[in-house]
Design a protein around this motif. Structure first.
Motif, PDB file in Angstrom:
ATOM      1  N   ILE A  70      72.136  75.248  69.279  1.00  0.00           N
ATOM      2  CA  ILE A  70      71.773  76.674  69.273  1.00  0.00           C
ATOM      3  C   ILE A  70      71.387  77.128  70.676  1.00  0.00           C
ATOM      4  N   ILE A  71      70.580  76.322  71.373  1.00  0.00           N
ATOM      5  CA  ILE A  71      70.157  76.678  72.735  1.00  0.00           C
ATOM      6  C   ILE A  71      71.370  76.819  73.645  1.00  0.00           C
ATOM      7  N   LYS A  72      72.296  75.864  73.537  1.00  0.00           N
ATOM      8  CA  LYS A  72      73.482  75.886  74.409  1.00  0.00           C
ATOM      9  C   LYS A  72      74.451  77.012  74.036  1.00  0.00           C
ATOM     10  N   GLU A  73      74.719  77.179  72.748  1.00  0.00           N
ATOM     11  CA  GLU A  73      75.658  78.222  72.295  1.00  0.00           C
ATOM     12  C   GLU A  73      75.158  79.615  72.672  1.00  0.00           C
ATOM     13  N   ASN A  74      73.863  79.851  72.515  1.00  0.00           N
ATOM     14  CA  ASN A  74      73.295  81.178  72.770  1.00  0.00           C
ATOM     15  C   ASN A  74      72.793  81.351  74.201  1.00  0.00           C
ATOM     16  N   LYS A  75      72.977  80.291  75.013  1.00  0.00           N
ATOM     17  CA  LYS A  75      72.546  80.338  76.428  1.00  0.00           C
ATOM     18  C   LYS A  75      71.093  80.813  76.559  1.00  0.00           C
ATOM     19  N   ILE A  76      70.214  80.204  75.765  1.00  0.00           N
ATOM     20  CA  ILE A  76      68.799  80.579  75.755  1.00  0.00           C
ATOM     21  C   ILE A  76      68.104  79.933  76.951  1.00  0.00           C
ATOM     22  N   PRO A  77      67.405  80.714  77.778  1.00  0.00           N
ATOM     23  CA  PRO A  77      66.642  80.139  78.888  1.00  0.00           C
ATOM     24  C   PRO A  77      65.549  79.206  78.361  1.00  0.00           C
ATOM     25  N   VAL A  78      65.324  78.112  79.082  1.00  0.00           N
ATOM     26  CA  VAL A  78      64.321  77.138  78.664  1.00  0.00           C
ATOM     27  C   VAL A  78      63.371  76.828  79.814  1.00  0.00           C
ATOM     28  N   LEU A  79      62.070  76.824  79.498  1.00  0.00           N
ATOM     29  CA  LEU A  79      61.044  76.284  80.390  1.00  0.00           C
ATOM     30  C   LEU A  79      60.656  74.933  79.818  1.00  0.00           C
ATOM     31  N   GLY A  80      60.856  73.881  80.586  1.00  0.00           N
ATOM     32  CA  GLY A  80      60.498  72.540  80.139  1.00  0.00           C
ATOM     33  C   GLY A  80      59.416  71.973  81.033  1.00  0.00           C
ATOM     34  N   THR A  81      58.284  71.581  80.441  1.00  0.00           N
ATOM     35  CA  THR A  81      57.179  71.020  81.220  1.00  0.00           C
ATOM     36  C   THR A  81      56.947  69.571  80.813  1.00  0.00           C
ATOM     37  N   CYS A  82      56.786  68.706  81.791  1.00  0.00           N
ATOM     38  CA  CYS A  82      56.554  67.271  81.605  1.00  0.00           C
ATOM     39  C   CYS A  82      57.690  66.664  80.773  1.00  0.00           C
ATOM     40  N   ALA A  83      57.459  66.333  79.511  1.00  0.00           N
ATOM     41  CA  ALA A  83      58.548  65.805  78.676  1.00  0.00           C
ATOM     42  C   ALA A  83      59.702  66.793  78.603  1.00  0.00           C
ATOM     43  N   GLY A  84      59.373  68.083  78.634  1.00  0.00           N
ATOM     44  CA  GLY A  84      60.407  69.119  78.641  1.00  0.00           C
ATOM     45  C   GLY A  84      61.296  69.027  79.860  1.00  0.00           C
ATOM     46  N   MET A  85      60.722  68.619  81.008  1.00  0.00           N
ATOM     47  CA  MET A  85      61.525  68.405  82.218  1.00  0.00           C
ATOM     48  C   MET A  85      62.528  67.284  81.982  1.00  0.00           C
ATOM     49  N   VAL A  86      62.083  66.199  81.383  1.00  0.00           N
ATOM     50  CA  VAL A  86      62.979  65.070  81.092  1.00  0.00           C
ATOM     51  C   VAL A  86      64.142  65.552  80.235  1.00  0.00           C
ATOM     52  N   LEU A  87      63.826  66.318  79.188  1.00  0.00           N
ATOM     53  CA  LEU A  87      64.851  66.771  78.245  1.00  0.00           C
ATOM     54  C   LEU A  87      65.850  67.741  78.876  1.00  0.00           C
ATOM     55  N   LEU A  88      65.418  68.509  79.860  1.00  0.00           N
ATOM     56  CA  LEU A  88      66.325  69.442  80.523  1.00  0.00           C
ATOM     57  C   LEU A  88      67.313  68.739  81.450  1.00  0.00           C
ATOM     58  N   GLY A  89      66.993  67.518  81.860  1.00  0.00           N
ATOM     59  CA  GLY A  89      67.848  66.781  82.779  1.00  0.00           C
ATOM     60  C   GLY A  89      69.159  66.332  82.159  1.00  0.00           C
ATOM     61  N   GLN A  90      70.114  65.999  83.032  1.00  0.00           N
ATOM     62  CA  GLN A  90      71.389  65.446  82.567  1.00  0.00           C
ATOM     63  C   GLN A  90      71.357  63.920  82.519  1.00  0.00           C
TER      64      GLN A  90
END
Length: 194
Positions: A70-90
């Protein structure tokens, strides 16, 4: 009116909600902040915040619930902090589900375990004055590519990265009294809905 969703799977969810609401008041905006758990709830959001916690668990739940799609299909902006930073990575140094929205390689627990938690005054690209960084079992970014913007570093360790409308921080902005990170992200969300 924009809607910011705080992904309610694990971590500092209430703290992020309070800080986002504070930032919205400070910016004098009409906006709604809501905790979200399902893909259907995420579809209603103009922006998503992924907090700290255990990135492996959060990543698995995101994948199992179809939230990543859903995030990718709808191009929803994401703020990722700490663990969220890890998840945003490739890429990271551990086999786990990732959103892969920012072209960067992340080292989990890069600054050490819980007992090595610390605070530091940060010089960030998007701010005129130092920002109070709170680091708890923090990751760091070891490499970026494809025009990902390094927004802050401690020595040779990258601790903030922006790419398109996404922002990743190794630190916990929700644990400070400073709303500037959340304000920056809200402006990115507004840019997407205008």
């Amino acid at each position: 009116m924009i809607k910011i969703g705080i992904l309610n799977l694990q971590g500092d969810v209430s703290e992020h909600q309070a800080m986002t609401e504070k930032a919205i008041r400070k910016m004098n905006l009409e906006a709604e902040v809501m905790k979200v758990k399902t893909a259907l709830e995420v579809t209603e959001c103009d922006g998503i915040i992924i907090s700290g916690g255990e990135s492996t668990v959060i990543g698995r739940l995101i994948e199992e619930n179809g939230i990543d799609e859903i995030i990718k299909e709808n191009k929803i902006p994401v703020l990722g902090t700490c663990a969220g930073m890890v998840l945003l990575g490739q890429e990271t140094d551990y086999q786990q589900p990732l959103l892969g929205l920012i072209p960067m390689k992340v080292k989990r627990n890069g600054f050490g375990r819980q007992k090595v938690s610390f605070e530091a005054e940060l010089e960030l690209e998007m701010m005129d004055n130092p920002y109070p960084g709170v680091f708890i079992r923090a990751p760091y970014v070891s490499a970026v590519k494809n025009k990902a913007n390094i927004m802050g570093q401690i020595h040779d360790k990258i601790i903030a990265v922006a790419y398109e409308n996404h922002l990743a921080t190794a630190f916990h902005p929700e644990l400070t009294g400073d709303t500037r990170i959340h304000e920056y992200f809200i402006k990115e969300v507004l840019n997407c809905v205008e």
